[in-house]
Motif scaffolding. Structure first.
Motif, PDB file in Angstrom:
ATOM      1  N   PRO A   1       0.961  -1.255   0.010  1.00 25.94           N
ATOM      2  CA  PRO A   1      -0.040  -0.019   0.191  1.00 25.94           C
ATOM      3  C   PRO A   1       0.989   1.109  -0.051  1.00 25.94           C
ATOM      4  O   PRO A   1       1.792   1.447   0.524  1.00 25.94           O
ATOM      5  N   CYS A   2       0.540   2.206  -0.965  1.00 28.11           N
ATOM      6  CA  CYS A   2       1.423   3.564  -0.794  1.00 28.11           C
ATOM      7  C   CYS A   2       0.731   4.407   0.028  1.00 28.11           C
ATOM      8  O   CYS A   2      -0.359   4.038   1.036  1.00 28.11           O
ATOM      9  N   ALA A   3       1.178   5.376   0.170  1.00 26.80           N
ATOM     10  CA  ALA A   3       0.845   6.656   1.192  1.00 26.80           C
ATOM     11  C   ALA A   3      -0.849   6.982   1.005  1.00 26.80           C
ATOM     12  O   ALA A   3      -1.546   7.181   1.880  1.00 26.80           O
ATOM     13  N   HIS A   4      -1.352   6.984  -0.123  1.00 31.60           N
ATOM     14  CA  HIS A   4      -2.759   7.374  -0.669  1.00 31.60           C
ATOM     15  C   HIS A   4      -3.732   6.054   0.006  1.00 31.60           C
ATOM     16  O   HIS A   4      -4.650   6.336   0.400  1.00 31.60           O
ATOM     17  N   ALA A   5      -3.186   4.849  -0.333  1.00 28.68           N
ATOM     18  CA  ALA A   5      -3.795   3.512   0.179  1.00 28.68           C
ATOM     19  C   ALA A   5      -3.871   3.381   1.653  1.00 28.68           C
ATOM     20  O   ALA A   5      -4.972   3.050   2.324  1.00 28.68           O
ATOM     21  N   MET A   6      -2.731   3.931   2.303  1.00 26.29           N
ATOM     22  CA  MET A   6      -2.727   3.722   3.631  1.00 26.29           C
ATOM     23  C   MET A   6      -3.524   4.664   4.335  1.00 26.29           C
ATOM     24  O   MET A   6      -4.211   4.472   5.319  1.00 26.29           O
ATOM     25  N   ALA A   7      -3.765   5.897   3.811  1.00 34.46           N
ATOM     26  CA  ALA A   7      -4.871   7.022   4.331  1.00 34.46           C
ATOM     27  C   ALA A   7      -6.090   6.365   4.135  1.00 34.46           C
ATOM     28  O   ALA A   7      -7.077   6.497   5.240  1.00 34.46           O
ATOM     29  N   ALA A   8      -6.513   5.618   3.097  1.00 29.91           N
ATOM     30  CA  ALA A   8      -8.077   5.287   2.815  1.00 29.91           C
ATOM     31  C   ALA A   8      -8.079   3.817   3.645  1.00 29.91           C
ATOM     32  O   ALA A   8      -9.105   3.701   4.607  1.00 29.91           O
TER      33      ALA A   8
END
Length: 556
Positions: free
Chosen positions: A430-437
């Motif tokens: 998971p990238c940073a955007h996916a981690m936020a979601a």
């Protein structure tokens, strides 16, 4: 004659008297007890010759064949308090290395015996030896059953290949195929020793790699440098493989450091706008460099953003996983520097010992993992989680989010495990955007990691136990039925080269020729076409300044 131990306070004592009848000596008193606890007989000892030093240093030289004689001198002086000369240490190292490595020419005759002993402890191992019609050695391919099973079950579908030359008496090149495990560690899977890197050699190596390692359904990514034989052999023998070029070797074509940096960053970026922006910066600095880079081939061959899609729907799509250079196989070539100077049979044996040693160390590392994923993956997740704190999240539907970061706004789909930044699907983490979601919905981030980075997968990779091959002393003494002669050695003029020449791409400036006529670089005097005035040829350095003008002539 009275002899005492030079160590202070030692009780060792010997008293002898001459025998007048035959000229011998009679020992009257002997206290054979060294209370000092050792058998050191002083700093200058005639028995500390090259034979004794070679026996003492055998263990050290087995671990490090490149150990210089000066370090041997210091180690012996520190451990045994015996001073030896540099010449004795040099002779001792030569004798010890001769015992360790054996004969170079006889080693080729022992190849078949070693292969038979290897298959006894590893029945799934694959070995193949080729000779010319006269019986001279041509090439050998070998791999191990444990590495084959690990690659097919638990490793990512990406293989790095490269070659490095031997340093022994006979010529040769080691071709290596390297995979990368879930903790970003080197995992060798196949080897070959050939005479030269040519079309037939690489083609034969790829054929063996296809038949015994990757299988007939050989859909994977092959990363290598731009060697002509590799470029020609991959489409013919591995038509389903996705061939990629190493970004480091590609950037080595340019001498400008800024252009090198832009080429390597362009190979790693996952945004096409950023990629073409870097190409535009290269064109602004040098239009010739941009043209040279575009002539390499399609950008799909070296740029990660232009990844070729998988041709089969029943397999996992081949991803680069952030690997854009052959640094792993280059590191392996550095690890086997000591093995490369040994005879061929010793090369095979020491490489297997090296693989077993790394396999054991990585297995021990897996027992220390404190998370459900590998250490390398855990560090990336922690970094992306810290970056996700500065992102703004807006949920659009059941599994889709709009995440606004510091640089761009992306759409995340957790059901399909995708993000418009492409990092999520490219890395399998998971990238940073996916981690936020993921944080917004309260899911476990480890459930969105590819199976290759899980702790169970990593332990599955290194769960099998290796069985060491017996030493040469226990090999059968019967002469092999197949006679393998050493390869035909072509003696080149001059002293044999041990260290390869470093190129301009490795930070070594290449000196061009300088013309002795016009003093310019790039050509010599025979091919010089520059115009030089005749007056410039008659320099004061050749004919002198001449006599000074008289006062009368100066006045006139």
């Amino acid at each position: 004659m009275i002899f005492r131990c030079p160590a202070g306070g030692c009780k060792w004592y010997l008293y002898a008297t001459p025998n007048g009848l035959d000229g011998s000596w009679i020992i009257k008193t002997l206290i054979d007890d060294h209370s000092c606890g050792n058998f050191r007989v002083g700093s200058k000892n005639r028995q500390a010759n090259s034979d004794w030093v070679s026996r003492v240093c055998m263990r050290r030289l087995r671990k490090n064949p490149d150990l210089p004689p000066l370090k041997l001198v210091s180690a012996i002086n520190e451990e045994y308090m015996v001073k030896i000369s540099y010449k004795v240490a040099w002779l001792a190292k030569e004798k010890a290395m001769r015992k360790i490595r054996g004969s170079y020419s006889h080693s080729y005759q022992m190849l078949e015996t070693y292969c038979n002993e290897l298959k006894k402890v590893d029945p799934d191992a694959v070995t193949d030896i080729l000779t010319n019609p006269l019986g001279n050695f041509e090439c050998i391919f070998w791999t191990y059953g444990i590495t084959i099973r690990a690659y097919k079950k638990t490793l990512r579908r990406i293989i790095l290949v490269d070659g490095t030359f031997l340093k022994g008496r006979y010529p040769g090149t080691i071709l290596t195929a390297i995979a990368v495990d879930g903790n970003n560690h080197i995992f060798p899977i196949a080897f070959a020793i050939v005479m030269k890197e040519k079309n037939e050699s690489w083609g034969w190596f790829f054929t063996k790699l296809r038949d015994h390692v990757v299988g007939e359904d050989h859909e994977f990514i092959l990363l290598s440098d731009r060697h002509k034989s590799i470029i020609q052999g991959v489409p013919k023998i591995l038509p389903k493989a996705i061939h990629k070029y190493c970004s480091y070797h590609l950037s080595g074509k340019f001498g400008n450091k800024k252009i090198k940096f832009l080429v390597q960053e362009g190979a790693k970026t996952l945004n096409q706008d950023e990629f073409w922006g870097m190409m535009l910066r290269i064109w602004c600095m040098s239009s010739k460099a941009h043209e040279k880079l575009m002539d390499v081939g399609p950008v799909e061959k070296w740029a990660s953003d232009f990844q070729e899609k998988s041709r089969s729907y029943n397999l996992i799509m081949c991803c680069m996983y952030g690997i854009v250079s052959t640094n792993h196989v280059e590191s392996w070539n550095k690890m086997i520097v000591g093995e490369r100077m040994m005879p061929v049979t010793t090369v095979l044996s020491m490489i297997r010992d090296n693989v077993i040693r790394h396999y054991r160390d990585y297995h021990n590392d897996s027992l220390k993992f404190n998370s459900p994923v590998t250490t390398w993956c855990q560090e990336l997740i922690i970094h992306n989680a810290s970056t996700a704190r500065r992102c703004t999240v807006e949920r659009v539907s059941a599994g889709i989010w709009t995440v606004t970061g510091l640089v761009r706004s992306c759409v995340v789909d957790l059901n399909k495990r995708t993000c418009t930044c492409k990092w999520f699907q490219h890395m399998g983490i998971p990238c940073a955007h996916a981690m936020a979601a993921i944080k917004d919905v309260g899911h476990d981030p480890y459930k969105f990691v590819d199976v290759f980075f899980l702790k169970e997968t990593y332990m599955e990779t290194y769960k099998e136990e290796w069985i060491p091959t017996p030493g040469k002393e226990s090999w059968p003494t019967a002469r092999p039925t197949r006679k393998i002669l050493p390869p035909l050695k072509v003696c080149m003029p001059g002293r044999p080269k041990v260290v390869r020449k470093r190129g301009k791409a490795e930070g070594v400036p290449v000196q061009s020729r300088r013309c002795s006529r016009c003093k310019r670089r790039g050509h010599n005097k025979k091919t010089c076409t520059e115009f030089i005035d005749d007056y410039d040829l008659f320099t004061p350095m050749q004919f002198g300044e001449g006599p000074p003008l008289s006062p009368l002539n100066q006045t006139v």
